[in-house]
Design a protein around this motif. Structure first.
Motif, PDB file in Angstrom:
ATOM      1  N   UNK A 138      -2.295 -25.752   3.356  1.00 11.18           N
ATOM      2  CA  UNK A 138      -1.258 -25.721   2.335  1.00 11.18           C
ATOM      3  C   UNK A 138      -0.767 -24.302   2.076  1.00 11.18           C
ATOM      4  N   UNK A 139       0.538 -24.150   2.022  1.00 14.38           N
ATOM      5  CA  UNK A 139       1.156 -22.842   1.827  1.00 14.38           C
ATOM      6  C   UNK A 139       1.400 -22.618   0.342  1.00 14.38           C
ATOM      7  N   UNK A 140       0.678 -21.665  -0.234  1.00  9.13           N
ATOM      8  CA  UNK A 140       0.754 -21.447  -1.679  1.00  9.13           C
ATOM      9  C   UNK A 140       2.161 -21.032  -2.120  1.00  9.13           C
ATOM     10  N   UNK A 141       2.969 -20.543  -1.201  1.00  8.79           N
ATOM     11  CA  UNK A 141       4.336 -20.156  -1.567  1.00  8.79           C
ATOM     12  C   UNK A 141       5.206 -21.367  -1.891  1.00  8.79           C
ATOM     13  N   UNK A 147      -1.203 -26.500  -5.755  1.00  5.35           N
ATOM     14  CA  UNK A 147      -2.304 -25.934  -4.973  1.00  5.35           C
ATOM     15  C   UNK A 147      -3.614 -26.007  -5.757  1.00  5.35           C
ATOM     16  N   UNK A 148      -3.541 -25.817  -7.053  1.00  2.00           N
ATOM     17  CA  UNK A 148      -4.745 -25.729  -7.884  1.00  2.00           C
ATOM     18  C   UNK A 148      -5.144 -27.061  -8.488  1.00  2.00           C
ATOM     19  N   UNK A 149      -4.464 -28.154  -8.096  1.00  2.00           N
ATOM     20  CA  UNK A 149      -4.843 -29.475  -8.583  1.00  2.00           C
ATOM     21  C   UNK A 149      -6.136 -29.971  -7.948  1.00  2.00           C
ATOM     22  N   UNK A 150      -6.548 -29.322  -6.863  1.00  5.67           N
ATOM     23  CA  UNK A 150      -7.816 -29.662  -6.222  1.00  5.67           C
ATOM     24  C   UNK A 150      -8.882 -28.675  -6.691  1.00  5.67           C
ATOM     25  N   UNK A 156      -5.899 -18.767  -2.466  1.00  4.44           N
ATOM     26  CA  UNK A 156      -4.495 -19.073  -2.171  1.00  4.44           C
ATOM     27  C   UNK A 156      -4.074 -18.422  -0.862  1.00  4.44           C
ATOM     28  N   UNK A 157      -3.478 -19.216   0.027  1.00  6.80           N
ATOM     29  CA  UNK A 157      -3.133 -18.736   1.352  1.00  6.80           C
ATOM     30  C   UNK A 157      -1.689 -19.074   1.698  1.00  6.80           C
ATOM     31  N   UNK A 158      -1.108 -18.244   2.556  1.00 12.71           N
ATOM     32  CA  UNK A 158       0.210 -18.518   3.110  1.00 12.71           C
ATOM     33  C   UNK A 158       0.166 -18.192   4.591  1.00 12.71           C
ATOM     34  N   UNK A 178       6.017 -21.258   8.581  1.00 11.87           N
ATOM     35  CA  UNK A 178       5.746 -21.318   7.142  1.00 11.87           C
ATOM     36  C   UNK A 178       5.768 -22.751   6.624  1.00 11.87           C
ATOM     37  N   UNK A 179       6.561 -23.609   7.280  1.00  7.69           N
ATOM     38  CA  UNK A 179       6.661 -25.023   6.889  1.00  7.69           C
ATOM     39  C   UNK A 179       6.433 -25.895   8.116  1.00  7.69           C
ATOM     40  N   UNK A 180       5.438 -26.752   8.032  1.00  3.60           N
ATOM     41  CA  UNK A 180       5.173 -27.681   9.130  1.00  3.60           C
ATOM     42  C   UNK A 180       5.009 -29.095   8.574  1.00  3.60           C
ATOM     43  N   UNK A 181       3.799 -29.481   8.217  1.00  2.00           N
ATOM     44  CA  UNK A 181       3.573 -30.834   7.703  1.00  2.00           C
ATOM     45  C   UNK A 181       3.778 -30.892   6.191  1.00  2.00           C
ATOM     46  N   UNK A 182       4.057 -32.103   5.652  1.00  2.00           N
ATOM     47  CA  UNK A 182       4.037 -32.281   4.190  1.00  2.00           C
ATOM     48  C   UNK A 182       2.666 -31.927   3.631  1.00  2.00           C
ATOM     49  N   UNK A 183       2.574 -31.857   2.305  1.00  2.00           N
ATOM     50  CA  UNK A 183       1.425 -31.227   1.665  1.00  2.00           C
ATOM     51  C   UNK A 183       0.115 -31.984   1.824  1.00  2.00           C
ATOM     52  N   UNK A 184       0.044 -33.249   1.429  1.00  2.00           N
ATOM     53  CA  UNK A 184      -1.254 -33.911   1.357  1.00  2.00           C
ATOM     54  C   UNK A 184      -1.138 -35.409   1.561  1.00  2.00           C
ATOM     55  N   UNK A 185      -2.227 -36.000   2.074  1.00  2.00           N
ATOM     56  CA  UNK A 185      -2.343 -37.458   2.164  1.00  2.00           C
ATOM     57  C   UNK A 185      -3.350 -37.972   1.139  1.00  2.00           C
ATOM     58  N   UNK A 186      -3.700 -37.136   0.172  1.00  2.00           N
ATOM     59  CA  UNK A 186      -4.735 -37.505  -0.810  1.00  2.00           C
ATOM     60  C   UNK A 186      -4.151 -38.086  -2.095  1.00  2.00           C
ATOM     61  N   UNK A 187      -2.821 -38.212  -2.158  1.00  2.00           N
ATOM     62  CA  UNK A 187      -2.210 -38.671  -3.406  1.00  2.00           C
ATOM     63  C   UNK A 187      -1.712 -40.101  -3.340  1.00  2.00           C
TER      64      UNK A 187
END
Length: 221
Positions: A138-141, A147-150, A156-158, A178-187
């Motif tokens: 995950x890109x913190x930018x 990012x901090x919901x987990x 924090x990384x970019x 900088x942008x590749x996949x969507x953020x998460x599959x955990x939601x």
């Protein structure tokens, strides 16, 4: 509660319900994208393997998977050798033995930057000259608040900070997205698999939906 027990509980809460879907997504990711730099004759390490979605689905001659969570062992295929350990400690692999080190959504879970640096140094030692390291996360930018919901996100990384860390540990960055996949599959959101395949073929869409970086580097010869 031990670190291992905490990891077991976190993974079960976060991934149990989506385990089958996640595995199908990674089948597509491995076949349609990551097979570009992981070849069937390669020796690879899945760093922070989780439940082995990458190592189970990528084609390689020899596969290792490293994680501190003991649950990982029962999710890995019979052709994957499990290394249960803290990745910032020395790796039980011969120097120059790996062709590829891959890690997805893992480094941000390490306790601090010194642990990340130690891990990258171990990866550098274990890779062959010219070997590849590929880091996805995950890109913190682009997800500064989420990012901090987990609870277990610590660093924090970019794509910029990861690229710099790699260069400082002896790698040459060859691709930096900088942008590749969507953020998460955990939601709970589960895109149809046909859309996952289509998404990988449309880099222009990554600019709109991608919130994870992908950085690929080579060990300097």
């Amino acid at each position: 509660m031990s670190i291992e027990s905490t990891l077991q509980d976190e993974y079960r809460r976060r991934f149990d319900a989506a385990a089958t879907y996640r595995d199908k997504v990674w089948q597509i990711l491995c076949a349609d994208f990551f097979a570009r730099f992981v070849y069937p004759e390669h020796c690879i390490l899945d760093l922070g393997c989780g439940w082995g979605e990458f190592s189970n689905n990528i084609k390689a001659a020899k596969k290792y998977a490293m994680d501190l969570n003991p649950d990982a062992r029962r999710h890995l295929g019979p052709d994957v050798e499990f290394l249960q350990q803290d990745c910032s400690n020395p790796w039980p692999l011969p120097g120059g033995s790996l062709d590829v080190v891959f890690s997805s959504n893992f480094l941000e879970h390490l306790p601090d930057k010194s642990a990340i640096t130690a891990t990258l140094r171990h990866a550098h030692s274990a890779l062959k000259p010219g070997g590849t390291i590929a880091l996805l996360g995950p890109n913190v930018r682009f997800v500064p608040g989420d990012y901090w919901d987990f609870w277990d996100h610590h660093v924090p990384l970019s794509e910029r900070s990861i690229a710099e860390a790699l260069e400082l540990t002896g790698f040459e960055v060859v691709q930096k997205l900088d942008r590749f996949l969507p953020y998460t599959m955990s939601d709970g959101r589960r895109a149809p698999l046909v859309l996952v395949k289509a998404y990988l073929r449309m880099p222009w869409a990554w600019r709109y939906f991608g919130k994870q970086f992908l950085v690929i580097a080579k060990k300097r010869v």
